[in-house]
Design a protein around this motif. Structure first.
Motif, short mmCIF file in Angstrom:
data_model
loop_
_atom_site.label_atom_id
_atom_site.label_comp_id
_atom_site.label_asym_id
_atom_site.label_seq_id
_atom_site.Cartn_x
_atom_site.Cartn_y
_atom_site.Cartn_z
N GLU B 109 0.82 -1.21 0.00
CA GLU B 109 0.00 0.00 0.00
C GLU B 109 0.86 1.27 0.00
O GLU B 109 0.51 2.27 -0.62
CB GLU B 109 -0.90 -0.01 1.24
N PHE B 110 2.00 1.21 0.68
CA PHE B 110 2.84 2.41 0.83
C PHE B 110 4.16 2.26 0.09
O PHE B 110 5.15 2.88 0.46
CB PHE B 110 3.08 2.69 2.32
N ARG B 111 4.16 1.46 -0.94
CA ARG B 111 5.39 1.17 -1.67
C ARG B 111 6.08 2.44 -2.16
O ARG B 111 7.30 2.53 -2.20
CB ARG B 111 5.03 0.28 -2.87
N VAL B 112 5.29 3.43 -2.50
CA VAL B 112 5.86 4.67 -3.02
C VAL B 112 6.82 5.31 -2.01
O VAL B 112 7.79 5.97 -2.39
CB VAL B 112 4.74 5.66 -3.42
N LEU B 113 6.58 5.07 -0.74
CA LEU B 113 7.46 5.65 0.27
C LEU B 113 8.82 4.97 0.29
O LEU B 113 9.83 5.60 0.63
CB LEU B 113 6.81 5.58 1.66
N HIS B 114 8.86 3.71 -0.07
CA HIS B 114 10.16 3.06 -0.21
C HIS B 114 10.91 3.65 -1.39
O HIS B 114 12.12 3.87 -1.34
CB HIS B 114 10.00 1.56 -0.38
N GLU B 115 10.17 3.94 -2.44
CA GLU B 115 10.82 4.43 -3.67
C GLU B 115 11.33 5.86 -3.52
O GLU B 115 12.31 6.23 -4.15
CB GLU B 115 9.84 4.31 -4.84
N ARG B 116 10.68 6.65 -2.70
CA ARG B 116 11.15 8.03 -2.59
C ARG B 116 11.76 8.35 -1.22
O ARG B 116 12.25 9.46 -1.01
CB ARG B 116 10.03 9.01 -2.90
N GLY B 117 11.72 7.41 -0.29
CA GLY B 117 12.26 7.68 1.04
C GLY B 117 12.82 6.43 1.67
O GLY B 117 13.88 5.95 1.28
N GLY B 118 12.10 5.90 2.62
CA GLY B 118 12.57 4.69 3.28
C GLY B 118 11.45 4.02 4.05
O GLY B 118 10.45 4.65 4.38
N VAL B 119 11.65 2.74 4.32
CA VAL B 119 10.68 1.94 5.06
C VAL B 119 11.44 1.07 6.06
O VAL B 119 12.50 0.53 5.75
CB VAL B 119 9.85 1.04 4.12
N VAL B 120 10.88 0.93 7.25
CA VAL B 120 11.41 0.00 8.25
C VAL B 120 10.23 -0.80 8.80
O VAL B 120 9.13 -0.26 8.97
CB VAL B 120 12.13 0.74 9.41
N VAL B 121 10.45 -2.08 9.04
CA VAL B 121 9.42 -2.92 9.65
C VAL B 121 9.78 -3.19 11.10
O VAL B 121 10.93 -3.55 11.40
CB VAL B 121 9.29 -4.26 8.89
N GLY B 122 8.82 -3.01 11.98
CA GLY B 122 9.00 -3.35 13.39
C GLY B 122 8.02 -4.45 13.77
O GLY B 122 6.81 -4.32 13.54
N ILE B 123 8.53 -5.52 14.33
CA ILE B 123 7.67 -6.64 14.75
C ILE B 123 7.46 -6.51 16.24
O ILE B 123 8.41 -6.60 17.03
CB ILE B 123 8.32 -7.99 14.44
#
Lengths: 158, 186
Positions: B109-123
């Motif tokens: 859903e938020f893939r665009v944020l990976h492409e223009r910024g960054g993504v981190v997953v917290g479990i």
């Protein structure tokens, strides 16, 4: 630990429940081995590159370590981010991250032990057609230590 | 003043509001209503519009932390905030019915944020020892998105030091991506 990237690593990946293996809905064990390997990598080769690593090889991250379970510094996070975006020699990593070369060597050694790096020998890279070569973008404009990361770090330390 | 908008996304009960409270220097603005889905998350209330917290970095920088509602019926808020954001922290609780599917849903859903910024997953809730192992989350991400190298951390959203690690990893990746963009290199 004479072949960190060799047969043992491949065998581990095939093991059910290991990385790439079948994982069901079950109780799992945390990864205490990574904590141990991280500690060994940082502290057992006093600032030198481990003997199975090559100074001219380029290294790239294949998986982030679980930093919330490891004693780490902000420089570790910055170097890890660099290795996630570019294939670098250890000296390039130290230069781009603006850290002492020994710190970069310790990090690469630890990641190698944890099997979350892949290496690329310079002769292998040059032997392949240019179009097949992986991008090894050189981070000529890596954020300076005064970037948002550093300012945020300073703020959170207050 | 430069504003850096960071989103916290994930299913209901993953700990988004708690994570923002751990990081924010101001009391978190919460928009909550009674939770009518006690099966998914056994808690009294849930976020219906957004949560908001902030960190003033300097006279010229502010990090704005937005938690978006986890239920899809509130997804109109997702688009509004997605357009402004530079980075995303996806929180998923390991003891959910299918937390890997939850993670992949929000990553997609938020893939665009990976492409223009960054993504981190917290479990979150990984300490309960129930559900997939942390490496299973990273494996699933690698299979679904081999082009993405997303940090996956276990995290207790109540702990400021752990949330700080998550936030710093995200900011490091955002800055590194910007530095390595073609415009920055050439």
């Amino acid at each position: 630990v004479d072949d960190p990237h060799g047969r043992h690593a491949r065998r581990a990946r095939r093991r059910p429940g290991g990385p790439g293996g079948a994982v069901g809905r079950r109780r799992h064990h945390r990864h205490p081995l990574h904590t141990l390997l991280w500690h060994i990598g940082l502290n057992s080769f006093p600032g030198e590159l481990a003997w199975w690593l090559q100074r001219d090889d380029r290294y790239r991250l294949v998986r982030w370590p679980n930093f919330t379970t490891l004693a780490h510094t902000p420089d570790h996070v910055r170097m890890t981010s660099l290795l996630g975006y570019a294939s670098l020699t250890v000296d390039e990593l130290a230069e781009q991250a603006n850290v002492a070369p020994a710190e970069a060597r310790r990090l690469v050694t630890a990641f190698s032990l944890m099997r979350i790096l892949r290496s690329e020998s310079p002769d292998v890279a040059l032997a392949r057609p240019a179009l097949q070569r992986e991008t090894t973008a050189q981070p000529t404009a890596v954020p300076a230590r005064g970037g948002l990361f550093r300012r945020l770090l300073d703020r959170l330390a207050r | 003043m430069a504003e850096h908008v960071i989103l916290f996304a994930g299913p209901m009960g993953a700990g988004k509001t708690t994570a923002i409270e751990a990081l924010s220097e101001v009391p978190v603005v919460r928009t909550e209503a009674a939770n009518t889905d006690r099966v998914t998350a056994d808690k009294e209330t849930t976020t219906v519009a957004l949560d908001y917290g902030e960190i003033t970095v300097s006279d010229t920088d502010k990090v704005r932390l937005y938690g978006i509602p986890g239920q899809r019926r509130f997804d109109f808020m997702w688009q509004i905030l997605k357009d402004r954001a530079r980075g995303l922290i996806v929180l998923v609780n390991a003891d959910a019915v299918d937390p890997i599917a939850d993670m992949l849903t929000f990553i997609d859903e938020f893939r665009v944020l990976h492409e223009r910024g960054g993504v981190v997953v917290g479990i979150t809730r990984a300490d309960l020892g129930v559900g997939p192992s942390p490496s299973a989350f990273a494996d699933a991400l690698q299979v679904a998105h081999p082009e993405m190298l997303v940090p996956v951390f276990t995290v207790d959203p109540r702990k400021t030091d752990q949330m700080t690690t998550v936030l710093l990893a995200l900011v490091a990746n955002i800055e590194m991506r910007a530095a390595l963009s073609p415009e920055a290199i050439h």
